[in-house]
Motif scaffolding. Structure first.
Motif, short mmCIF file in Angstrom:
data_model
loop_
_atom_site.label_atom_id
_atom_site.label_comp_id
_atom_site.label_asym_id
_atom_site.label_seq_id
_atom_site.Cartn_x
_atom_site.Cartn_y
_atom_site.Cartn_z
N ARG A 107 0.88 -1.17 0.00
CA ARG A 107 0.00 0.00 0.00
C ARG A 107 0.92 1.23 0.00
O ARG A 107 1.76 1.36 0.88
CB ARG A 107 -0.89 -0.03 1.24
CG ARG A 107 -1.96 1.03 1.27
CD ARG A 107 -2.88 0.85 2.48
NE ARG A 107 -3.64 -0.38 2.42
CZ ARG A 107 -4.80 -0.54 1.78
NH1 ARG A 107 -5.33 0.47 1.11
NH2 ARG A 107 -5.43 -1.70 1.80
N PHE A 108 0.77 2.10 -1.00
CA PHE A 108 1.67 3.21 -1.22
C PHE A 108 0.98 4.55 -0.98
O PHE A 108 -0.07 4.82 -1.55
CB PHE A 108 2.19 3.19 -2.67
CG PHE A 108 3.07 2.02 -2.96
CD1 PHE A 108 4.44 2.18 -3.00
CD2 PHE A 108 2.54 0.76 -3.19
CE1 PHE A 108 5.28 1.10 -3.27
CE2 PHE A 108 3.35 -0.32 -3.46
CZ PHE A 108 4.73 -0.15 -3.49
N LYS A 109 1.60 5.37 -0.13
CA LYS A 109 1.12 6.72 0.15
C LYS A 109 2.26 7.67 -0.22
O LYS A 109 3.39 7.50 0.23
CB LYS A 109 0.79 6.84 1.64
CG LYS A 109 0.34 8.20 2.08
CD LYS A 109 0.05 8.15 3.59
CE LYS A 109 -0.25 9.49 4.16
NZ LYS A 109 -0.48 9.39 5.63
N LEU A 110 1.96 8.67 -1.02
CA LEU A 110 2.97 9.64 -1.43
C LEU A 110 3.22 10.62 -0.28
O LEU A 110 2.31 11.29 0.19
CB LEU A 110 2.52 10.41 -2.68
CG LEU A 110 3.54 11.40 -3.24
CD1 LEU A 110 4.82 10.70 -3.69
CD2 LEU A 110 2.92 12.18 -4.40
N GLU A 130 1.30 -5.34 3.65
CA GLU A 130 0.28 -6.05 4.42
C GLU A 130 0.39 -7.56 4.20
O GLU A 130 0.82 -8.01 3.14
CB GLU A 130 -1.10 -5.59 3.96
CG GLU A 130 -1.33 -4.10 4.11
CD GLU A 130 -2.62 -3.61 3.49
OE1 GLU A 130 -3.05 -2.52 3.88
OE2 GLU A 130 -3.19 -4.31 2.61
N ILE A 131 -0.03 -8.30 5.22
CA ILE A 131 -0.09 -9.76 5.16
C ILE A 131 -1.57 -10.13 5.14
O ILE A 131 -2.32 -9.75 6.05
CB ILE A 131 0.61 -10.42 6.36
CG1 ILE A 131 2.04 -9.89 6.51
CG2 ILE A 131 0.59 -11.95 6.21
CD1 ILE A 131 2.70 -10.26 7.84
N ASP A 132 -1.98 -10.87 4.13
CA ASP A 132 -3.39 -11.24 3.97
C ASP A 132 -3.90 -11.94 5.23
O ASP A 132 -3.32 -12.93 5.69
CB ASP A 132 -3.54 -12.16 2.75
CG ASP A 132 -4.99 -12.38 2.36
OD1 ASP A 132 -5.86 -11.56 2.72
OD2 ASP A 132 -5.26 -13.38 1.66
N GLY A 133 -4.97 -11.40 5.80
CA GLY A 133 -5.63 -12.01 6.95
C GLY A 133 -5.03 -11.66 8.30
O GLY A 133 -5.56 -12.10 9.33
N LEU A 134 -3.97 -10.88 8.34
CA LEU A 134 -3.36 -10.50 9.61
C LEU A 134 -3.52 -9.00 9.86
O LEU A 134 -3.53 -8.21 8.92
CB LEU A 134 -1.88 -10.88 9.64
CG LEU A 134 -1.57 -12.38 9.52
CD1 LEU A 134 -0.07 -12.62 9.58
CD2 LEU A 134 -2.28 -13.18 10.60
N ASP A 135 -3.63 -8.63 11.12
CA ASP A 135 -3.80 -7.22 11.48
C ASP A 135 -2.51 -6.43 11.34
O ASP A 135 -2.53 -5.28 10.91
CB ASP A 135 -4.33 -7.09 12.91
CG ASP A 135 -5.75 -7.58 13.06
OD1 ASP A 135 -6.50 -7.55 12.06
OD2 ASP A 135 -6.12 -8.00 14.17
N LYS A 136 -1.39 -7.02 11.75
CA LYS A 136 -0.12 -6.32 11.70
C LYS A 136 0.51 -6.46 10.32
O LYS A 136 0.51 -7.54 9.74
CB LYS A 136 0.85 -6.89 12.73
CG LYS A 136 0.56 -6.50 14.15
CD LYS A 136 1.68 -6.96 15.06
CE LYS A 136 1.42 -6.55 16.49
NZ LYS A 136 2.52 -7.00 17.35
#
Length: 151
Positions: A107-110, A130-136
């Motif tokens: 996920r990219f934020k300028l 991000e890791i699919d299915g994990l919060d952290k």
């Protein structure tokens, strides 16, 4: 494609989300061979079962290295770019391990875009992997790239 003249209006915004990339044992093993990092938590499923991870995990640097592919997929280059180079990181933190069999995405934020003159743009993104299915997330980084656009 984004024009260099449009960058200022995008600062602070999410500018891309990559597709999911699967992290299987073959990918982890290939990375271990390339980097000569064969620590058992990465390449020995039986021994790794005895750790708090419960199985093998991806190298942090493997996850980090996949950010290039994530960027190509989610953000791309500026319109008219002739070349882009990795310029490094202002900040990088590995937050959570990536278990074998997981999927990750970026996920990219300028954060900033500086005209350095001569058609050079120093661009900083906050990247959350991000890791699919994990919060952290697996990692959060402030990643710098220099893109060259004819002036």
């Amino acid at each position: 494609m984004t024009k260099a003249s449009e960058l200022a209006g995008l600062i602070g915004q999410e500018v891309g989300l990559s597709k999911w990339i699967e992290i299987d044992q073959a990918r982890i093993n290939a990375f271990a061979d390339c980097t000569e990092d064969w620590q058992f938590i990465h390449v020995d499923p039986e021994a790794a079962k005895q750790t708090p991870f419960g199985g093998t995990i991806a190298h942090g640097f493997l996850t980090l290295s996949l950010m290039s592919a994530m960027s190509y997929d989610a953000v791309g280059a500026l319109e008219g770019v002739t070349m882009g180079v990795n310029y490094g990181f202002d900040k990088l933190r590995f937050i959570a391990p990536v278990p074998v069999g997981s999927k990750v995405r970026g996920r990219f934020k300028l954060l900033s875009a500086e005209d350095k003159g001569g058609g050079r743009w120093l661009i900083k993104h906050e990247v959350t992997v991000e890791i699919d299915g994990l919060d952290k997330p697996a990692l959060i980084a402030e990643w710098l790239g220099m893109q060259f656009v004819p002036a």
